[in-house]
Scaffold this motif. Structure first.
Motif, PDB file in Angstrom:
ATOM      1  N   VAL A 768       1.091  -1.388  -0.079  1.00  0.00           N
ATOM      2  CA  VAL A 768       0.115   0.202  -0.270  1.00  0.00           C
ATOM      3  C   VAL A 768       0.845   1.097  -0.135  1.00  0.00           C
ATOM      4  O   VAL A 768       1.738   1.343   0.996  1.00  0.00           O
ATOM      5  N   VAL A 784      -1.352  -1.746  -4.229  1.00  0.00           N
ATOM      6  CA  VAL A 784      -2.615  -1.111  -3.647  1.00  0.00           C
ATOM      7  C   VAL A 784      -1.686   0.701  -3.692  1.00  0.00           C
ATOM      8  O   VAL A 784      -1.133   1.223  -2.604  1.00  0.00           O
ATOM      9  N   SER A 800      -0.741   0.247 -10.396  1.00  0.00           N
ATOM     10  CA  SER A 800      -1.338  -0.740  -9.652  1.00  0.00           C
ATOM     11  C   SER A 800      -1.925  -2.008  -9.419  1.00  0.00           C
ATOM     12  O   SER A 800      -2.641  -1.918 -11.102  1.00  0.00           O
ATOM     13  N   VAL A 802      -4.706  -2.292  -7.465  1.00  0.00           N
ATOM     14  CA  VAL A 802      -6.087  -1.055  -7.108  1.00  0.00           C
ATOM     15  C   VAL A 802      -5.970   0.147  -6.941  1.00  0.00           C
ATOM     16  O   VAL A 802      -4.577  -0.431  -6.365  1.00  0.00           O
ATOM     17  N   SER A 804      -6.826   2.951  -4.136  1.00  0.00           N
ATOM     18  CA  SER A 804      -7.663   3.618  -2.931  1.00  0.00           C
ATOM     19  C   SER A 804      -8.376   4.944  -3.379  1.00  0.00           C
ATOM     20  O   SER A 804      -7.446   5.874  -2.780  1.00  0.00           O
TER      21      SER A 804
END
Length: 893
Positions: A768, A784, A800, A802, A804
């Motif tokens: 992340v 992420v 990436s 994912v 957010s």
């Protein structure tokens, strides 16, 4: 060449007398014709070269220094043309008004100049070249050049009026048909298992309703013996003919196409069962005893109950029932799929939608409100967005204050208060008061368009996975036909009755459900992709879902993911004899060109310190040269600093200064080590080879970070933090959040290797971070990207898996929980589909499954898988958050 051939070659004449006067042979005439042809070709080539030179000469000037930019800007056409100019040297809004008056002074030219970001939008006749306007602006000290998009558009135009491209729809259609034929021939040669779908356009409500109404009397008369009147079988045969042939035509069409193309149709077995049941029954009525007056039949539910001496067996009810059930099931599945795809329409902002824009008009350049389509908006213009309407562009609020619902573009579940200088995104809903938004991006450059492209790409990946599932499921069709044929023969030989054997074969053909098997994963995956997007989570494909579901470690890059808000300087500690203000200003000078949050915090603190204390012994401005960032992330450069000479005088000299984030405390004395461990991120400043001070930078922890970390730990996921900070500082920060492991002192160039190390240990790693650790996102099992201000470029990076959009730590456990629900549903669907098909085949071969019951079970299996997949929406909505994409899109402006 032979001697005889050489003797036939004519010798050159010795006198100028023409050959015609002396007579010539056929060989000489052919040679003369060849020479004349060569001369004509040579003249044509010379004329073409001369014409080309005349065309090129006006552009290729004698000096030869005309640039591509100038040549493109010189292209002309007919009528009016629009283009944009980037203006340089605008010092104030007054100069922008002057530039607008200069441009509008040309005949037929309309211009709008926006001071920030320095753009001029011009509409001018084609006979006025852009370089004329650029030269006029240059005379007044304003530099200008065409924007990149304007250059691209003008580069595609012709010098003369453009010729219309002839329309050749017939030829285009022929080429398309030829491509289809070639593709089908290749598939036949390669033995492709590609499957054919039933045409959705043919499965209509009208076809279903008519087939249902005609099937009701057939089913009632076939199953209720007391109502079987004389000639009832002929009436039922007529009604069944309409239902089986016209009502079942979509399935028959797919089956015939599959036979012609040597492929498999998912509904091929059911279509064959309908036709066989209808043909069998019609043959019994026309040729057998079933057509006699007074014939009656009793429904038989099990194959071993059929009597060997039975005069006839009719399956009209099976043909009608299977057709109606198939039509109803396909209609229900189709409408559910259409509603799923329509959810993304909210992100589409029509280019022809009219909005109110504030523009300058006329000689006085007074602002006026105009209604223009979104496609005509320019960067830097101001758009008025009334309450209750959708914001059409990405931009910054320059007037008004209101609450804005931006869930559709990842703004979070609660509407945010926006005011002047707040950033807003296209697709957000203005709730309370009117806003004035300055345009930053429009059309395909907006964040909503990038989100839409991301989701569409994910849907395409899902479609590709669905095709693989369909090809696997279609294998059931030919095998079921072969099994039905074998079972028919065995039952006929064992029981001695054809009726029971035929019922077994029909049950096998009707009962298998390749459609249910094909949609067992695709429906759940599509719902998962769209539901995640509704909650600000963009997930790329099925592989990302599976990796998220199996994740056992989550690595957080500390800056930007676990902390929120702007970083700020907490403390400046200097060694004995050094000025803390000088330490801070040297650090600010070294990090001036960096856009990292830590650098921005130090530069901001340096400016505040300089403004509050402009005097003193510390230089107001420190010059630095040759600033470099080494592999460890340290800033090294030559800084002009006051140095005490051997004579005791103070003079400015360029000395080597450096700034770095320490991995440990070995290079610091006791006082500096205590300052570095006081909290926050420490940075060490040194020049002339000695440590001069430590600056501590910190930021606030995100409010949901502790709760999210606890939730991940409860889910059995190990949490890891990776940072450049020394271990004592990093461990203290991690303990505040409850993070299990810490990788401290990792410079940016080594973070990807640290992620690989965790992955090499057998763990499925979710990394992340932001776009600054893109390499780490690429090497992790799942990358992420967490960035609430992610723009188009950030959303379209390939590293990436994912994104957010809400930039909340709680989105990570939510993504993992969603992935586990989706993969659990897909696994359950696959197990159910295979279990159902095996059970149906066993029961059908055993003779205990009636064809009508098999049809009902086949349709019910598809609807059951559809229901299990759609249950994900309710599971993911338990938190009480209303999905953002379910609201209607308002076209007003």
């Amino acid at each position: 060449m032979s001697p005889s051939t050489n003797s036939r070659v004519p010798a050159a004449p010795k006198d100028p007398e023409p050959a015609e006067s002396r007579g010539s042979t056929p060989e000489q005439e052919r040679a003369r014709d060849l020479r004349e042809t060569d001369e004509r070709v040579t003249r044509a080539i010379d004329e073409a070269k001369l014409a080309a030179a005349k065309l090129v000469r006006p552009r290729g000037r004698a000096d030869g220094d005309e640039s591509l930019h100038q040549r493109l800007a010189r292209r002309t056409g007919t009528g009016l043309t629009s283009f944009g100019l980037v203006l340089e040297g605008l010092e104030s809004a007054l100069e922008a008004d002057e530039a607008e008056r200069i441009l509008a002074g040309f005949p037929g030219v309309r211009a709008t100049v926006v001071y920030q970001p320095g753009r001029a939008w011009v509409t001018a006749p084609d006979d006025i070249a852009p370089d004329v306007l650029i030269a006029a602006l240059a005379e007044h000290g304003i530099g200008a050049y065409l924007t990149r998009n304007s250059l691209r558009r003008r580069a595609t135009r012709l010098d003369a009026s453009p010729r219309r491209r002839p329309a050749v729809p017939a030829a285009a259609q022929q080429m398309a048909e030829a491509r289809v034929r070639r593709r089908e021939a290749t598939q036949r040669r390669e033995g492709s298992n590609e499957a054919l779908f039933t045409a959705r356009a043919l499965v209509t409500k009208t076809r279903f309703v008519v087939s249902l109404l005609l099937s009701i009397p057939v089913l009632v008369l076939s199953l209720h013996v007391p109502w079987q009147f004389d000639w009832w079988q002929w009436v039922c045969a007529g009604l069944t003919t309409i239902v089986a042939l016209w009502g079942g035509w979509p399935f028959h069409r797919a089956m015939l196409a599959s036979m012609r193309r040597r492929m498999s149709a998912l509904d091929g077995a059911s279509a064959a069962a309908i036709l066989l049941a209808w043909a069998w029954s019609l043959g019994e009525i026309v040729l057998g005893d079933a057509g006699k007056i007074g014939f009656t039949t009793t429904p038989t539910w099990f194959a071993f109950h059929y009597e060997r001496s039975s005069p006839a067996e009719l399956f009209l009810d099976v043909a009608c029932g299977v057709t109606v059930l198939l039509l109803g099931g396909r209609l229900a599945t189709r409408y559910n799929r259409v509603r799923t795809g329509a959810a993304m329409n909210v992100l589409r902002i029509p280019a022809d939608r009219h909005v109110t824009v504030v523009r300058k008009a006329g000689k006085a350049s007074k602002p006026e409100k105009r209604r223009v389509p979104i496609a005509e908006l320019n960067i830097g213009e101001d758009v008025l967005v009334p309450p209750g309407q959708i914001i059409p562009v990405d931009g910054v609020v320059v007037g008004g204050a209101s609450r804005v619902d931006s869930r559709v573009v990842g703004g979070g579940p609660v509407p945010k208060e926006t005011k002047v200088n707040s950033r807003v995104w296209a697709g957000s809903l203005n709730l309370d008061q009117r806003l004035k938004v300055r345009v930053a991006r429009t059309g395909s450059k907006t964040r909503a368009a990038a989100i839409q492209r991301w989701v569409q790409a994910a849907i395409r990946e899902e479609d590709a996975a669905h095709q693989v599932a369909v090809r696997s499921a279609s294998v059931l069709v030919p095998w079921s036909m072969l099994l039905a044929l074998v079972a028919f023969g065995i039952w006929w030989l064992v029981s001695g009755g054809a009726g029971g054997a035929f019922a077994v074969a029909l049950a096998i053909l009707i009962g298998i459900a390749p459609v249910a098997l094909a949609m067992s994963t695709s429906t759940a995956l599509r719902i998962g992709i769209l539901s995640a997007a509704e909650r600000g989570l963009l997930i790329r494909d099925a592989e990302a879902f599976r990796s998220l579901a199996s994740a056992d470690s989550v690595m957080f890059n500390r800056v930007g993911t676990l902390t929120a808000g702007e970083m700020h300087v907490l403390q400046v500690a200097a060694v004995g004899g050094e000025n803390p203000e000088l330490v801070l200003r040297v650090a600010g000078a070294l990090m001036m060109e960096s856009d990292h949050p830590v650098s921005a915090a130090i530069v901001r603190a340096c400016r505040v310190s300089r403004d509050t204390d402009p005097g003193g012994d510390v230089p107001h401005w420190i010059d630095v040269h040759h600033v470099e960032i080494d592999d460890d992330g340290a800033f090294i450069g030559q800084a002009e600093l006051p140095v005490v000479t051997s004579d005791g005088d103070v003079e400015k000299r360029f000395v080597e200064a450096s700034l770095w984030r320490p991995r440990d405390m070995s290079a610091l004395d006791e006082r500096m080590a205590v300052a570095a461990m006081g909290g926050g991120t420490p940075l060490v400043i040194s020049w002339r080879g000695k440590v001069r001070g430590v600056i501590t930078v910190g930021e606030d922890i995100k409010p949901d970070a502790v709760e999210a970390i606890d939730e991940l730990e409860e889910m059995g996921v190990d949490t890891i933090m990776i940072t450049r900070d020394p271990y004592p500082v990093a461990r203290r920060f991690a303990d505040r959040l409850g993070i299990s492991r810490v990788y401290a002192g990792i410079v940016p160039g080594r973070k990807a290797a640290a992620v690989r190390g965790v992955h090499s240990g057998g763990e499925t790693v979710v990394m992340v971070g932001g776009s600054d650790v893109a390499e780490c996102l690429r090497v992790a099992d799942v990358g992420v990207m967490m960035d609430a201000d992610a723009g188009v470029d950030d959303l379209e990076i390939e590293e990436s898996d994912v994104v957010s959009l809400r930039s909340r730590v709680s989105s990570i456990p939510e993504a993992i929980s969603l992935a586990r629900d989706v993969t659990r549903t897909m696994g359950g669907n696959i197990a159910f589909a295979w279990g159902y098909n095996i059970a149906v085949l066993v029961l059908s071969v055993a003779g205990v499954l009636h064809p009508l019951i098999a049809a009902l079970l086949m349709v019910a299996s598809g609807l059951w898988i559809e229901w299990r997949s759609r249950r994900l929406n309710r599971i993911m909505g338990r938190g009480g958050i209303r999905p953002a994409l379910t609201r209607r899109f308002s076209r007003g402006g």
